[in-house]
Design a protein around this motif. Structure first.
Motif, short mmCIF file in Angstrom:
data_model
loop_
_atom_site.label_atom_id
_atom_site.label_comp_id
_atom_site.label_asym_id
_atom_site.label_seq_id
_atom_site.Cartn_x
_atom_site.Cartn_y
_atom_site.Cartn_z
N ALA A 18 14.52 23.79 -9.92
CA ALA A 18 13.77 22.64 -10.42
C ALA A 18 12.27 22.82 -10.19
CB ALA A 18 14.27 21.36 -9.75
N ASP A 19 11.92 23.29 -9.00
CA ASP A 19 10.50 23.53 -8.71
C ASP A 19 9.94 24.63 -9.60
OD1 ASP A 19 10.38 21.55 -6.76
OD2 ASP A 19 10.88 22.94 -5.13
N ASP A 78 -0.61 17.26 -8.67
CA ASP A 78 -0.07 17.25 -7.30
C ASP A 78 1.40 17.64 -7.28
OD1 ASP A 78 -2.53 16.44 -6.36
OD2 ASP A 78 -2.00 14.32 -6.20
N THR A 79 2.15 17.24 -8.33
CA THR A 79 3.58 17.58 -8.37
C THR A 79 3.78 19.09 -8.46
OG1 THR A 79 3.53 17.22 -10.77
CG2 THR A 79 4.32 15.39 -9.38
N VAL A 80 2.89 19.77 -9.17
CA VAL A 80 2.98 21.23 -9.31
C VAL A 80 2.62 21.90 -7.99
CG1 VAL A 80 2.00 23.24 -10.48
CG2 VAL A 80 2.58 21.19 -11.80
N VAL A 81 1.57 21.42 -7.33
CA VAL A 81 1.19 21.97 -6.04
C VAL A 81 2.32 21.79 -5.03
CG1 VAL A 81 -0.41 21.79 -4.09
CG2 VAL A 81 -1.28 21.64 -6.44
N ALA A 82 2.95 20.62 -5.02
CA ALA A 82 4.05 20.37 -4.08
C ALA A 82 5.23 21.30 -4.36
CB ALA A 82 4.49 18.91 -4.18
N ALA A 83 5.54 21.52 -5.65
CA ALA A 83 6.63 22.44 -6.00
C ALA A 83 6.29 23.86 -5.56
CB ALA A 83 6.89 22.39 -7.50
N TYR A 84 5.06 24.26 -5.77
CA TYR A 84 4.59 25.58 -5.34
C TYR A 84 4.75 25.73 -3.82
CZ TYR A 84 0.89 28.69 -3.57
OH TYR A 84 0.19 29.63 -2.87
N GLU A 85 4.36 24.72 -3.07
CA GLU A 85 4.44 24.81 -1.61
C GLU A 85 5.89 24.87 -1.14
OE1 GLU A 85 2.12 21.43 -0.46
OE2 GLU A 85 0.22 22.54 -0.58
N ARG A 86 6.79 24.13 -1.80
CA ARG A 86 8.21 24.20 -1.42
C ARG A 86 8.77 25.60 -1.68
NH1 ARG A 86 8.30 18.82 -3.53
NH2 ARG A 86 8.93 19.59 -5.58
N HIS A 96 10.09 28.28 1.02
CA HIS A 96 11.48 28.72 0.92
C HIS A 96 11.59 30.24 0.83
CE1 HIS A 96 15.67 27.44 0.38
NE2 HIS A 96 15.82 28.47 -0.44
N GLY A 97 10.44 30.93 0.83
CA GLY A 97 10.49 32.38 0.89
C GLY A 97 10.20 33.12 -0.40
N PHE A 98 9.77 32.41 -1.44
CA PHE A 98 9.45 33.08 -2.70
C PHE A 98 8.00 33.57 -2.61
CE2 PHE A 98 12.99 30.34 -3.73
CZ PHE A 98 13.79 31.17 -4.51
N THR A 99 7.80 34.63 -1.86
CA THR A 99 6.45 35.00 -1.44
C THR A 99 6.05 36.45 -1.76
OG1 THR A 99 7.30 35.58 0.76
CG2 THR A 99 6.47 33.32 0.45
N SER A 100 6.91 37.21 -2.40
CA SER A 100 6.62 38.64 -2.53
C SER A 100 5.40 38.92 -3.40
CB SER A 100 7.84 39.38 -3.09
OG SER A 100 8.01 39.13 -4.47
N VAL A 109 5.42 31.89 -8.68
CA VAL A 109 4.71 31.38 -7.50
C VAL A 109 3.39 32.12 -7.31
CG1 VAL A 109 4.82 31.13 -4.99
CG2 VAL A 109 6.82 30.58 -6.39
N GLY A 110 3.43 33.44 -7.44
CA GLY A 110 2.20 34.22 -7.32
C GLY A 110 1.17 33.86 -8.36
N ALA A 111 1.63 33.59 -9.59
CA ALA A 111 0.70 33.21 -10.65
C ALA A 111 0.03 31.88 -10.35
CB ALA A 111 1.44 33.15 -11.99
N LEU A 112 0.77 30.94 -9.75
CA LEU A 112 0.17 29.65 -9.41
C LEU A 112 -0.86 29.81 -8.30
CD1 LEU A 112 0.08 26.73 -7.83
CD2 LEU A 112 0.22 26.76 -10.33
N GLN A 113 -0.55 30.66 -7.30
CA GLN A 113 -1.54 30.92 -6.26
C GLN A 113 -2.85 31.42 -6.87
OE1 GLN A 113 -1.39 34.53 -4.04
NE2 GLN A 113 -1.83 33.53 -2.09
N ARG A 114 -2.75 32.30 -7.85
CA ARG A 114 -3.94 32.86 -8.46
C ARG A 114 -4.70 31.82 -9.29
NH1 ARG A 114 -0.42 36.50 -7.09
NH2 ARG A 114 -0.98 38.69 -6.74
N VAL A 115 -3.99 30.92 -9.95
CA VAL A 115 -4.67 29.82 -10.64
C VAL A 115 -5.52 29.04 -9.64
CG1 VAL A 115 -4.29 27.58 -11.77
CG2 VAL A 115 -3.01 29.59 -12.53
N LEU A 116 -5.01 28.88 -8.43
CA LEU A 116 -5.71 28.10 -7.41
C LEU A 116 -6.90 28.84 -6.80
CD1 LEU A 116 -2.57 26.65 -5.57
CD2 LEU A 116 -4.16 25.35 -7.02
N ILE A 117 -6.77 30.16 -6.58
CA ILE A 117 -7.79 30.85 -5.79
C ILE A 117 -8.74 31.73 -6.60
CG2 ILE A 117 -6.30 30.82 -3.77
CD1 ILE A 117 -5.83 33.79 -4.12
#
Length: 221
Positions: free
Chosen positions: A8-9, A195-203, A207-211, A173-181
């Protein structure tokens, strides 16, 4: 097993990443190099639809593509485009770029070298890279209009086509981090992120989707 909440996120991020542009005729179509040959498929289809008289296929290799595309992303893309009936004279190859910023800057340079005047670009990427690529185009090539395009699939269908759902979510998840930074590096315009997108990204991150996350903000990949 990927939990329902993670799917869902990931869908929230997937929908945010897509620009939902309607393709229209442009001066050129630029296919951004990646592990996904679907980018070449979409670029070729746009050519056949008369959306661009010239296509640029750009990309060397990365850790993600080195094993899959040993001859380089742009070279594999070109081979695919020719298989799909795009004539060789309509293809401009850019085989040196190793990141999205170089994709854009080197594509711009090679088009100038071959004498193609560009006022608008159909920017073809993976679905979850539309927004970041658009933001970088607006910063690095601001004088042209940009229309984004990608494979017209939902998240689950796309993950099935790649064959590795976890990798796809990691990429999202990595693509969203890059949008932010990346705007802070001067390489992209700022964009509002709900905010809903940021919250989903943080969850997803927690949860470990970090590679595909950049661990050090000074590292520009």
């Amino acid at each position: 097993m990927i939990p329902a909440q993670a799917w869902a996120d990931a869908r929230l991020l997937w929908d945010y990443h897509r620009m939902h542009h309607t393709p229209r005729p442009c001066s050129v179509a630029v296919g951004l190099g990646s592990h996904d040959l679907g980018v070449a498929d979409v670029t070729a289809e746009l050519y056949h639809q008369g959306m661009a008289p010239v296509i640029v296929l750009t990309g060397a290799t990365s850790p993600t593509t080195r094993a899959r595309m040993a001859r380089g992303e742009a070279v594999h893309y070109r081979e695919r485009a020719l298989q799909l009936g795009v004539p060789d004279f309509a293809v401009v190859l850019e085989p040196r770029a190793t990141n999205t910023g170089e994709n854009i800057e080197f594509a711009k340079a090679v088009l100038a070298e071959v004498g193609v005047t560009v006022s608008s670009v159909l920017l073809v990427s993976k679905p979850y890279e539309e927004r970041r690529s658009y933001a970088m185009m607006r910063k690095l090539w601001p004088e042209v209009e940009v229309v984004c395009a990608s494979t017209p699939m939902g998240l689950e269908e796309y993950a099935d086509s790649i064959g590795d759902a976890r990798m796809v979510i990691d990429m999202i998840v990595g693509a969203l981090q890059r949008v932010l930074i990346v705007p802070g590096w001067g390489l992209a315009i700022e964009q509002a992120v709900p905010d809903t997108v940021v919250a989903a990204y943080e969850r997803l991150r927690d949860h470990g989707f970090t590679s595909r996350l950049i661990p050090d903000a000074a590292q520009r990949t």
